[in-house]
Scaffold this active site. Structure first.
Site, PDB file in Angstrom:
ATOM      1  CB  SER A  68     -20.469 -13.107 -23.249  1.00  0.00           C
ATOM      2  OG  SER A  68     -19.549 -14.145 -23.124  1.00  0.00           O
ATOM      3  CG  ASP A 109     -20.591 -14.019 -15.283  1.00  0.00           C
ATOM      4  OD1 ASP A 109     -19.910 -15.061 -15.420  1.00  0.00           O
ATOM      5  OD2 ASP A 109     -20.737 -13.174 -16.198  1.00  0.00           O
ATOM      6  CG  HIS A 114     -21.356 -15.852 -18.756  1.00  0.00           C
ATOM      7  ND1 HIS A 114     -20.866 -14.566 -18.635  1.00  0.00           N
ATOM      8  CD2 HIS A 114     -21.244 -16.172 -20.076  1.00  0.00           C
ATOM      9  CE1 HIS A 114     -20.479 -14.127 -19.827  1.00  0.00           C
ATOM     10  NE2 HIS A 114     -20.696 -15.077 -20.707  1.00  0.00           N
TER      11      HIS A 114
END
Length: 373
Positions: free
Chosen positions: A149, A316, A349
């Site tokens: 991320s 995601d 995610h």
């Protein structure tokens, strides 16, 4: 596979000011970090782990409170990032609220707590701070930089700012910049915080209060984006909290509402509001192609000596596989060595934090293939 066991965070103070991309400087700052494994004689086996929005230096093992590191399933003896082979460094970035100098600390120039006066930091600023720490540890070149991320953005930025100091970049569930939708989510979360009556323009410390209402809403918004629709449906569906509908517009009716409120309540007890604003803004600003006329391939031309692994997850939707493929294309256009794995996982995610055998198999193969360590 074993556990690292108890770990103790360390601190390193830097008297030399850190120049920031904004033109400001961060003077007299401290970074908190943890290390796992042993640095070899050649100092060639170091791997830096970059943290995401609400994480910290505590990557693996158990801290003094018994809390497990946020990537403990990946990092440890015999695990994909094997601490029997690698010396792993987890560092807490400036502006955070987990020990490194941030808004909760005293500004040496004024003698008052920074609060809203803490300078805005970018991903590039964090990478420069990390590079200073790595240098102070006596390490010239990292075997790898890895992150998921926002941490993945930092790993990418290492290859652009310090390419000669990195052998392998591992960027998981990340993007070359935020989409308009992602910036919008961040802005709504920030507005929830700054409009909380207890925020006091970011100087709430002086008033002895915390803008918990805003933090709760910000966390709830963020948490929705971290999960896939399938994951929410499987975990909660339309399950009611009670046996019957209460016909209330304000009370909790569904289990998903209860879950989100619990996450918001927990977050508001440990996270700093100014840190949330700073970190989400750093996310917004990351865009290496911006300085190259929007051409991502030109931006990555500086990373020709590096190797890359990009990993994405099919569900995601916040950092979709298409965004990772943009990075892969930019690297291929430069004939840079890159591997790409798109993992079919239902978790959204948050999949980058979870233990998936296919995902961990890709990560293990990458680290086992590193040379000269």
């Amino acid at each position: 596979m074993g556990s690292i066991g108890q770990v103790t965070p360390q601190q390193m103070h830097f008297a030399e000011p850190l120049p920031l991309k904004s033109g400001a400087r961060l003077a007299d700052y401290t970074l908190v970090y943890e290390t796992y494994g042993t640095l070899n004689a050649a100092k060639s086996n170091a791997v830096l782990v970059c943290h995401a929005l609400n994480a910290s230096h505590h990557v693996a093992g158990l801290d003094e409170r018994g809390a497990v590191g946020w990537w403990d399933n990946l990092v440890g003896p015999g695990k994909p990032l094997d601490t029997d082979r690698f010396f792993v460094i987890g560092v807490n970035n400036p502006g955070s609220c987990f020990g490194s100098t941030g808004p909760m600390h005293v500004n040496p120039a004024t003698g008052r707590i920074y609060g809203a006066d803490f300078p805005v930091c970018t991903v590039e600023d964090w990478v420069d701070a990390q590079a200073r720490l790595v240098t102070a540890l006596g390490i010239d070149r990292l075997a790898a930089v890895v992150g998921g991320s926002l941490g993945g953005m930092q790993a990418l930025a290492w290859t652009l700012r310090h390419p000669q100091r990195v052998q392998q970049c591992v960027a998981v569930a990340t993007a070359p910049n935020l989409s308009a939708q992602n910036i919008a989510f961040n802005e709504v979360a920030r507005r929830a915080i700054v409009t909380d009556p207890d925020f006091h323009g970011g100087h709430f410390y002086e008033h002895g209060v915390v803008p918990k209402r805003g933090l709760r809403v910000a966390r709830m918004i963020g948490h929705i984006t971290y999960l896939s629709d399938d994951a929410m449906e499987q975990k909660f569906g339309r399950e009611l909290r009670a046996a019957e509908l209460g016909y209330s517009t304000q009370e909790i009716e569904f289990q998903i509402e209860s879950y989100l409120r619990h996450q918001g309540d927990k977050f508001s007890e440990y996270f700093d509001a100014n840190t949330y604003l700073l970190i989400t803004r750093a996310l917004d600003y990351f865009d290496p192609a911006r300085e190259h006329g929007g051409d991502l391939a030109r931006a990555f031309a500086a990373a020709r000596q590096n190797r890359f692994l990009l990993v994405s997850f099919t569900t995601d939707w916040r950092f979709s596989p298409a965004r990772s493929r943009e990075i892969v294309k930019a690297l291929v256009d430069n004939r840079i060595a890159v591997s790409y794995a798109e993992i079919a996982a239902p978790h959204g995610h948050d999949a980058f934090l979870l233990e998936d055998p296919r995902y961990h198999g890709v990560m293990r193969a990458c680290f086992e293939g590193l040379r000269d360590v």
